[in-house]
Design a protein around this motif. Structure first.
Motif, PDB file in Angstrom:
ATOM      1  N   MET A 111       0.846  -1.196   0.000  1.00 30.07           N
ATOM      2  CA  MET A 111       0.000   0.000   0.000  1.00 30.07           C
ATOM      3  C   MET A 111       0.881   1.245   0.000  1.00 30.07           C
ATOM      4  O   MET A 111       1.670   1.443   0.925  1.00 30.07           O
ATOM      5  N   PRO A 112       0.757   2.095  -1.012  1.00 30.89           N
ATOM      6  CA  PRO A 112       1.570   3.318  -1.053  1.00 30.89           C
ATOM      7  C   PRO A 112       1.076   4.349  -0.055  1.00 30.89           C
ATOM      8  O   PRO A 112      -0.081   4.310   0.385  1.00 30.89           O
ATOM      9  N   ALA A 113       1.959   5.275   0.299  1.00 28.22           N
ATOM     10  CA  ALA A 113       1.607   6.372   1.208  1.00 28.22           C
ATOM     11  C   ALA A 113       2.310   7.628   0.700  1.00 28.22           C
ATOM     12  O   ALA A 113       3.520   7.765   0.846  1.00 28.22           O
ATOM     13  N   THR A 114       1.556   8.530   0.093  1.00 27.36           N
ATOM     14  CA  THR A 114       2.158   9.709  -0.519  1.00 27.36           C
ATOM     15  C   THR A 114       2.595  10.749   0.500  1.00 27.36           C
ATOM     16  O   THR A 114       3.493  11.546   0.235  1.00 27.36           O
ATOM     17  N   GLY A 115       1.940  10.771   1.678  1.00 28.50           N
ATOM     18  CA  GLY A 115       2.216  11.821   2.638  1.00 28.50           C
ATOM     19  C   GLY A 115       1.584  13.151   2.268  1.00 28.50           C
ATOM     20  O   GLY A 115       1.841  14.166   2.914  1.00 28.50           O
ATOM     21  N   LEU A 116       0.729  13.159   1.244  1.00 29.93           N
ATOM     22  CA  LEU A 116       0.091  14.377   0.744  1.00 29.93           C
ATOM     23  C   LEU A 116      -1.426  14.207   0.805  1.00 29.93           C
ATOM     24  O   LEU A 116      -1.984  13.340   0.123  1.00 29.93           O
ATOM     25  N   VAL A 117      -2.078  15.028   1.605  1.00 29.41           N
ATOM     26  CA  VAL A 117      -3.508  14.844   1.872  1.00 29.41           C
ATOM     27  C   VAL A 117      -4.381  15.475   0.786  1.00 29.41           C
ATOM     28  O   VAL A 117      -5.278  14.809   0.244  1.00 29.41           O
ATOM     29  N   PHE A 118      -4.150  16.732   0.456  1.00 25.87           N
ATOM     30  CA  PHE A 118      -5.079  17.404  -0.458  1.00 25.87           C
ATOM     31  C   PHE A 118      -5.083  16.758  -1.835  1.00 25.87           C
ATOM     32  O   PHE A 118      -6.112  16.745  -2.514  1.00 25.87           O
ATOM     33  N   VAL A 223      -9.114   9.009   1.369  1.00 23.83           N
ATOM     34  CA  VAL A 223      -7.951   9.894   1.459  1.00 23.83           C
ATOM     35  C   VAL A 223      -6.839   9.272   2.288  1.00 23.83           C
ATOM     36  O   VAL A 223      -5.690   9.181   1.848  1.00 23.83           O
ATOM     37  N   VAL A 224      -7.155   8.819   3.503  1.00 24.46           N
ATOM     38  CA  VAL A 224      -6.084   8.351   4.390  1.00 24.46           C
ATOM     39  C   VAL A 224      -5.499   7.024   3.939  1.00 24.46           C
ATOM     40  O   VAL A 224      -4.343   6.714   4.262  1.00 24.46           O
ATOM     41  N   ARG A 225      -6.258   6.247   3.190  1.00 19.46           N
ATOM     42  CA  ARG A 225      -5.697   4.992   2.688  1.00 19.46           C
ATOM     43  C   ARG A 225      -4.538   5.262   1.730  1.00 19.46           C
ATOM     44  O   ARG A 225      -3.575   4.478   1.672  1.00 19.46           O
ATOM     45  N   VAL A 226      -4.598   6.370   0.996  1.00 20.59           N
ATOM     46  CA  VAL A 226      -3.546   6.711   0.040  1.00 20.59           C
ATOM     47  C   VAL A 226      -2.512   7.650   0.648  1.00 20.59           C
ATOM     48  O   VAL A 226      -1.304   7.459   0.460  1.00 20.59           O
ATOM     49  N   ALA A 227      -2.954   8.664   1.378  1.00 19.48           N
ATOM     50  CA  ALA A 227      -2.014   9.640   1.934  1.00 19.48           C
ATOM     51  C   ALA A 227      -1.138   9.028   3.020  1.00 19.48           C
ATOM     52  O   ALA A 227       0.047   9.357   3.127  1.00 19.48           O
TER      53      ALA A 227
END
Length: 300
Positions: A111-118, A223-227
């Motif tokens: 699972m990736p995590a970009t660290g970017l919410v918007f 959102v939080v699944r990706v960010a």
């Protein structure tokens, strides 16, 4: 100007399946995946950047471009899903034969995590209550019309600046197929984007997001699944997922949110991951009735 970093990947790592969820299907103005190469344009706290991940033998070669190349490289392993923590999941998966089989088949998916919410808020809000085709068309148009080119050697657009989204009159979004309700939800998030990006984790981000009118549990989970790469985020309120979970785990053709959460309870900590495994495995409940029609708000 660019800089590089080499990343070590786990055994059986599935590159494409791990990073493709970061892109809108078919064509994403802000990213590209071709063969062994993944490109992603980023609007970071340090400025614009483009990250290039190249599958090179047994690892990944990460290259960053632009003023925030350093930020992109520091985050490259998370974006590739290499910070995803699966500890404890095999034991949970073993409690159900189908989940155990899927967990083994897709053991290399991270699972990736970009660290970017918007960045994720934009896509999730556009996907509220419409078909994927409608939402992705709107996303492409907004990224193309309301942003600027990303740094790097290939043609990509940066995700829109939240300040631009917040300052744009709502009727500008109408030809993109986005009605006033979703536009206003997006703009409310854009106004507090700075605070959203500073959230310490998925719990804080979920609380801040769901406090905004027009953003509920479904959008926050998307959102939080990706960010943050949150493996426990469940998209409550989804049109399909409760049925899929009920069918996969209990053989029931239809399920409610309450039934879905009941069935997922044994996998707490990785409930979102289990839902993702069903998607990777192509599972779906039997379909009854007509499909949701595709509407064009641009023509209203």
């Amino acid at each position: 100007m660019s800089s590089t970093r080499r990343l070590t990947v786990p055994e059986r790592y599935q590159f494409a399946a791990s990073v493709r969820p970061l892109l809108v299907p078919k064509h994403d103005p802000c990213g590209r995946f071709t063969g062994n190469d993944f490109w992603l344009a980023l609007r970071t706290p340090d400025g614009p950047a483009t990250l290039h991940l190249h599958r090179d033998g047994d690892g990944l070669l990460a290259t960053g471009y632009g003023p925030a190349a350093g930020w992109a490289l520091d985050r490259a392993d998370a974006i590739a899903g290499l910070r995803d923590d699966l500890s404890g999941f095999p034991a949970l998966a073993a409690s159900h034969p189908l989940v155990a089989r899927l967990a083994k088949t897709f053991a290399g998916v991270r699972m990736p995590a970009t660290g970017l919410v918007f960045r994720s808020v934009l896509r999730a809000v556009l996907e509220q209550k419409v078909t994927g085709k409608e939402a992705h068309r709107a996303y492409r148009m907004i990224c193309t019309k309301l942003s600027e080119p990303a740094p790097g050697p290939i043609e990509l657009m940066l995700p829109p600046d939240p300040a631009v989204i917040a300052a744009t009159p709502y009727w500008v979004f109408h030809p993109y197929g986005v009605e006033q309700r979703r536009t206003q939800a997006l703009q409310r998030a854009a106004l507090v984007a700075g605070r959203l990006e500073r959230c310490a984790g998925s719990a804080e981000a979920t609380a801040r997001l769901t406090a905004l009118p027009g953003i509920g549990p479904w959008t926050a989970a998307e959102v939080v699944r990706v960010a943050y790469g949150d493996p426990d985020a469940v998209s409550v309120g989804d049109f399909h997922i409760p049925n899929t979970v009920a069918w996969a785990l209990a053989g029931e053709a239809r399920g409610t949110d309450e039934r879905m959460l009941e069935l997922l309870a044994p996998f707490t900590g990785h409930r979102g991951r289990v839902c993702d495994l069903f998607a990777h495995g192509g599972l779906g409940a039997p379909k009854f009735g007509p499909r949701m029609p595709i509407r064009s708000f641009a023509k209203f």
